[in-house]
Design a protein around this motif. Sequence first.
Motif, mmCIF file in Angstrom:
data_model
loop_
_atom_site.group_PDB
_atom_site.id
_atom_site.type_symbol
_atom_site.label_atom_id
_atom_site.label_comp_id
_atom_site.label_asym_id
_atom_site.label_seq_id
_atom_site.Cartn_x
_atom_site.Cartn_y
_atom_site.Cartn_z
ATOM 1 N N THR A 90 0.841 -1.197 0.000
ATOM 2 C CA THR A 90 0.000 0.000 0.000
ATOM 3 C C THR A 90 0.872 1.242 0.000
ATOM 4 O O THR A 90 1.790 1.368 0.816
ATOM 5 C CB THR A 90 -0.929 0.019 1.229
ATOM 6 O OG1 THR A 90 -1.746 -1.151 1.217
ATOM 7 C CG2 THR A 90 -1.814 1.257 1.216
ATOM 8 N N GLU B 136 -2.939 -4.832 -6.192
ATOM 9 C CA GLU B 136 -3.819 -6.015 -6.103
ATOM 10 C C GLU B 136 -3.044 -7.286 -6.465
ATOM 11 O O GLU B 136 -2.025 -7.235 -7.137
ATOM 12 C CB GLU B 136 -5.022 -5.830 -7.034
ATOM 13 C CG GLU B 136 -5.880 -4.641 -6.646
ATOM 14 C CD GLU B 136 -6.455 -4.763 -5.246
ATOM 15 O OE1 GLU B 136 -6.786 -5.888 -4.822
ATOM 16 O OE2 GLU B 136 -6.562 -3.737 -4.558
ATOM 17 N N ASP C 95 -8.218 4.509 -3.263
ATOM 18 C CA ASP C 95 -9.255 4.829 -2.287
ATOM 19 C C ASP C 95 -9.118 6.297 -1.916
ATOM 20 O O ASP C 95 -8.225 6.685 -1.153
ATOM 21 C CB ASP C 95 -9.106 3.942 -1.049
ATOM 22 C CG ASP C 95 -10.300 4.066 -0.099
ATOM 23 O OD1 ASP C 95 -10.882 5.168 -0.022
ATOM 24 O OD2 ASP C 95 -10.639 3.067 0.559
ATOM 25 N N LEU D 272 -2.481 -3.708 -11.751
ATOM 26 C CA LEU D 272 -3.825 -3.590 -11.190
ATOM 27 C C LEU D 272 -3.702 -2.969 -9.805
ATOM 28 O O LEU D 272 -3.043 -3.514 -8.916
ATOM 29 C CB LEU D 272 -4.484 -4.957 -11.101
ATOM 30 C CG LEU D 272 -5.987 -4.975 -10.789
ATOM 31 C CD1 LEU D 272 -6.771 -4.321 -11.927
ATOM 32 C CD2 LEU D 272 -6.464 -6.414 -10.565
ATOM 33 N N ARG E 40 -13.785 4.927 -4.633
ATOM 34 C CA ARG E 40 -12.858 3.804 -4.590
ATOM 35 C C ARG E 40 -13.001 3.033 -5.890
ATOM 36 O O ARG E 40 -14.104 2.706 -6.300
ATOM 37 C CB ARG E 40 -13.164 2.906 -3.389
ATOM 38 C CG ARG E 40 -12.106 1.850 -3.087
ATOM 39 C CD ARG E 40 -12.468 1.131 -1.787
ATOM 40 N NE ARG E 40 -11.388 0.273 -1.325
ATOM 41 C CZ ARG E 40 -11.229 -1.004 -1.707
ATOM 42 N NH1 ARG E 40 -12.099 -1.546 -2.576
ATOM 43 N NH2 ARG E 40 -10.230 -1.716 -1.239
ATOM 44 N N ILE E 41 -11.874 2.766 -6.543
ATOM 45 C CA ILE E 41 -11.932 2.080 -7.831
ATOM 46 C C ILE E 41 -10.696 1.216 -7.998
ATOM 47 O O ILE E 41 -9.613 1.551 -7.522
ATOM 48 C CB ILE E 41 -12.035 3.098 -8.997
ATOM 49 C CG1 ILE E 41 -12.307 2.371 -10.323
ATOM 50 C CG2 ILE E 41 -10.790 3.955 -9.100
ATOM 51 C CD1 ILE E 41 -12.617 3.308 -11.471
ATOM 52 N N THR E 42 -10.877 0.082 -8.651
ATOM 53 C CA THR E 42 -9.768 -0.796 -9.008
ATOM 54 C C THR E 42 -9.619 -0.807 -10.525
ATOM 55 O O THR E 42 -10.630 -0.944 -11.246
ATOM 56 C CB THR E 42 -10.016 -2.231 -8.498
ATOM 57 O OG1 THR E 42 -10.122 -2.214 -7.071
ATOM 58 C CG2 THR E 42 -8.878 -3.155 -8.909
ATOM 59 N N THR F 86 -3.377 0.751 -3.426
ATOM 60 C CA THR F 86 -3.030 -0.618 -3.041
ATOM 61 C C THR F 86 -2.796 -1.467 -4.275
ATOM 62 O O THR F 86 -3.583 -1.428 -5.231
ATOM 63 C CB THR F 86 -4.155 -1.245 -2.202
ATOM 64 O OG1 THR F 86 -4.433 -0.401 -1.075
ATOM 65 C CG2 THR F 86 -3.761 -2.621 -1.702
ATOM 66 N N THR G 285 -5.755 -0.395 -6.631
ATOM 67 C CA THR G 285 -6.997 0.158 -6.087
ATOM 68 C C THR G 285 -6.708 1.526 -5.495
ATOM 69 O O THR G 285 -5.818 1.662 -4.650
ATOM 70 C CB THR G 285 -7.599 -0.756 -5.014
ATOM 71 O OG1 THR G 285 -7.980 -1.999 -5.617
ATOM 72 C CG2 THR G 285 -8.827 -0.119 -4.370
#
Length: 805
Positions: A703, A805, A796, A792, A713-715, A803, A794
Motif C-alpha cells: 500500500t 492487487e 481509495d 492492477l 474507490r476504484i480498481t 493498493t 486500487t
Amino acid sequence: MDIGVEERGSVLVLPLAAIEDGQRDLVGGKAAGLAALIALGERVPDGFCVTTEAHRSGEVPRAEVLAAYDRIGGGPVAVRSSATAEDLPYASFAGQQDTRLGVTGADALIDAVRGCWDSLHSERAIAYREANGIAHDSARMAVVVQPMVDAEVAGVLFTANPLTGSRAESVVDAAPGLGTAVVDGTVDADHYVLGGEGIEERGCLTPARLRELREVGERVAAGLGAPQDVEWAYDRDGALWLLQSRPITTLFPAPPPSDGPGPRIYVEFGHVQGMLQPATPMGMSTLKSMLAGMFAAFGLTVEVVDIGGRLYGDLTDAMRDPSTRQRLVKMMAVDFGPRAQRVVEHLLDDPRFAPRKNAGRRGAAALKSGPKAAVGILGALARPAVARARVFGEIERLRQQPVTDPDSAAELLELVEEDAESGMRSDAIIWPVVSGLVVSAALPPLLKGVASEDEIRTVLGGMPYNVTIEMDLALWQVARRAEPYREMLLDTPPQELASAHRAGELPEFGLEAFLEQYGTRSAAEVDVGVPRWSENPAPVFAMLANCLRVTDPDQAPDLRFRRAAHKAEEMLAELTRRARRKHALRGRLAAFFLRRSRELAGLREAGKFAGLYPLRDRRRRLLLIGAELRAKGLVERAEDVMFLTLPELRGVVQDGDDRRETIALRRSEYERELHRRTVPVALLSDGTDVETLLPAPQSDGRTLLGMGAASGRITGRARVVRDPASATVEPGEILVAPTTDPGWTPLFLTAGALVTETGAVMAHGPTVAREYGIPAVICVPGATRHIRTGQLITVDGAAGTVTFE
C-alpha cells in the motif's frame, strides 16, 4: 611524450596530463574528469586515454597503446570505459560500461580495450541511454588506462550528502583493499557522515584520514564547481590517490546565497500550479512578476527565488516570527498540500527556526489582508452572481481586447517590459476567486463533528463555473462531432494531425472554434516560453483520440460530471440538515457557506485562465522580436529569446550583444532539468531536502500512502504518464502522474482515477477530479517509480491509499 596519430592527424592515444578543457568529445567523461583533477594538482595515477578517434577507426591502435603502456611502466593496470555519454550532470552511467582491473601484458591490455568498446553496446548500457533520452548514435567510447594502486583501504567520497542533498555534509564509504568492492556493493562498507561535529574513532579509517578526505573533497568540489562523487584509495605507504571524479547526478541544485541570518527555508510553489518541469529563463522572470503582483494584492512580501528552474518562496522570516509561525501550518495545508504542511510542522521544532523577537515583521505583514481584501471577499459572498459576472466579463474582455504590434523589435520590447512591470492585478477577478477559496477552506472547521472530510469533498464535486471543466467538456463535444473521422484520428500520430491541421488539410469538426476559445492553454502554461495549443495542437489531437476511445455511453464525461453535481447537491442538503439539528445558528452559517462554496469555488481556475491572455500577447511579441533577431543573425531560432532575461534581451536588441553561447548553455541546462523526475517540496539553504529528514511513513508493503483529495474507490489498470502531449489513457485506466495542471485535465475525461506525487486538495488536478466524480489520491511519494503501467491497483480517495492487487 608519445602520442599516437593517424595519417589524417587524429589523436588516437593521449596522456591524461595532456588532455585540455573542451576535449570531452575526444576523451569521454571519465578521462576528462581525471584530467581536471590533475589540473587542480591532485594526486592521480599516471595514465593515458585511447580516444574516441581510435574507437571511430574500429581497430585498437596496438602500437600506440603499447608504447603508452611502456611509458607508464607496464605492469598491472586498470582499464576503464570513458564514454562521451558518461558522467553527465543528469546521468552518471555508473557501472553501465566495463572496467577491468589488474590487466597485465600486451595482449590482455588490447583485449581489455576492445572489451570496453564492446560494452558501449551492452544491453544495460543501451537501456540506460534509452531511459535517459540519450541517442545511441551520439555515444562514443574512449578508454582510460592507469597503473593499479596497491590499496590498503579504498572507497567512495561524496562531497555532499547524496541522500539529503546537504552541501554541509560529506559522506564516505570505505573498506580494506580495492574500492571496487565498495562501488559494486559486494562488501559491508564502513559508512561515515562528516558534518561539523567531531569524528569518532571507528572502522577502517582513522579520524585523520577522514579529515583529509573531507578537505580533499571540499577542494575538488570548489575547483570543479559542483559537488563530486570521488573514488579514492590509500596505498600501503599512506598516500591518498584519486581514481575518479564525477558530478553527483542526483542532487537538486542548491538555493542561491542569501544575505539573511542563519539557515533559510524555501518552499516550492510550482507544484500548486501542477508544474514540476523547469521554467525557461524568460518564463521565470514572468512568473516572478506575476507572483509579486499576486502577493502584493494580499499585502504579502515573499522573496521568490529560482532554484533549478523552479519557483521557491523564502518563508524563513514567517517561520521565525512568533505571530505567524503557527498559522503557517494551516496555510500550507490549504494552499500547498500535506507535504509542505509536514515540512513546516517538522521545522517548527528545529531550534534554528525558533521564534525571534523582531525576526521579520515582514512575515507578520505577509499573513494579513487589508481592507480591500475584506471588501472584495464580502462583496462576492453577498452577491455571488454579480461576482461571477464580473469575473467572466473580465475574461472575455481580455480575450477580445484589441492589440497592435509595432514593427520594430525595440518597440515590441518596450511593450513587453511594460507588461512585466504591470502584471495582472484585476480586483474583478482576484477577490471572487479568493472568496471561493475562503469558503471552501472554512468548511472543515465549520462542519467538524458534523461531516467527514470525504463528505465535504463530495460537496465540492461537480462544481459549476469552472473554466477548466468547461474546456474539457467542450473538447468532449468536439470528439462527438469528430466521430465520422474516428479511424483517421485514432490511427494517425498527433504530430502529423497537427501539421495537417495547420496546412488546412483536415475536415472541419469544431476544432478551430475550440482552439479559438482555449488555444492559449498548454501543459506548464504559466511559462511564457512554452508553446500554446494554438501553435502546436498535437496534445489536443492526442486527447481527442482518448475521448474517441470512450464507447460506454454511461462513462461519457458530461454524464459523469452531472452525476457528480447531483451527488454534491444531495450531500449539501444532507449536511445542512445535520448542522441545523446540532446547532441552529451554526447550522444556518454552515448552510450559507455550503451554498456559497457551490456558487464560488468553481472560480478557482478563473484567475489563472485570465492571466493566460496577457501571457499570449507577451509570448507573441517575444517571438516577433526573436524572428527579427534571427533575420539579423543574432540568434539561431526565434524561440531562443525565451532563454534570455529581459535586460539581456534589451542588450541584444539595442546593442547587438552576442548571447548565443549563453542561450546554448541555458538551453542545455533546461533540457537537463527536464529529465529530473522529482523536485523537493522544501529546501534548506545548504541544499537539504527537508522531506528526507522526516520519519518514513509506515506501510504494509503493498500500500502506498498519500492524501485523499476526491472521494470514491476504484480498481483498475495503471497508466503512468509523465508527459501529457501524446499520452494515451484508455477508458477506466488510473492516471498516475508526477503532477497535473489544467493542460493535463482532458486526460481525466477517460481516466477512472487520479494518483499524483504532489499537489494540494485545492490544486487544479484534484479540483477537476472531484468535479468529474473520479477518486484522487495526491502526494504519494514516488508513485511514478513504484507503480508500473498495466499494474492492477486500487485507489481509495477517502483513505488516501493506493493498493497493489
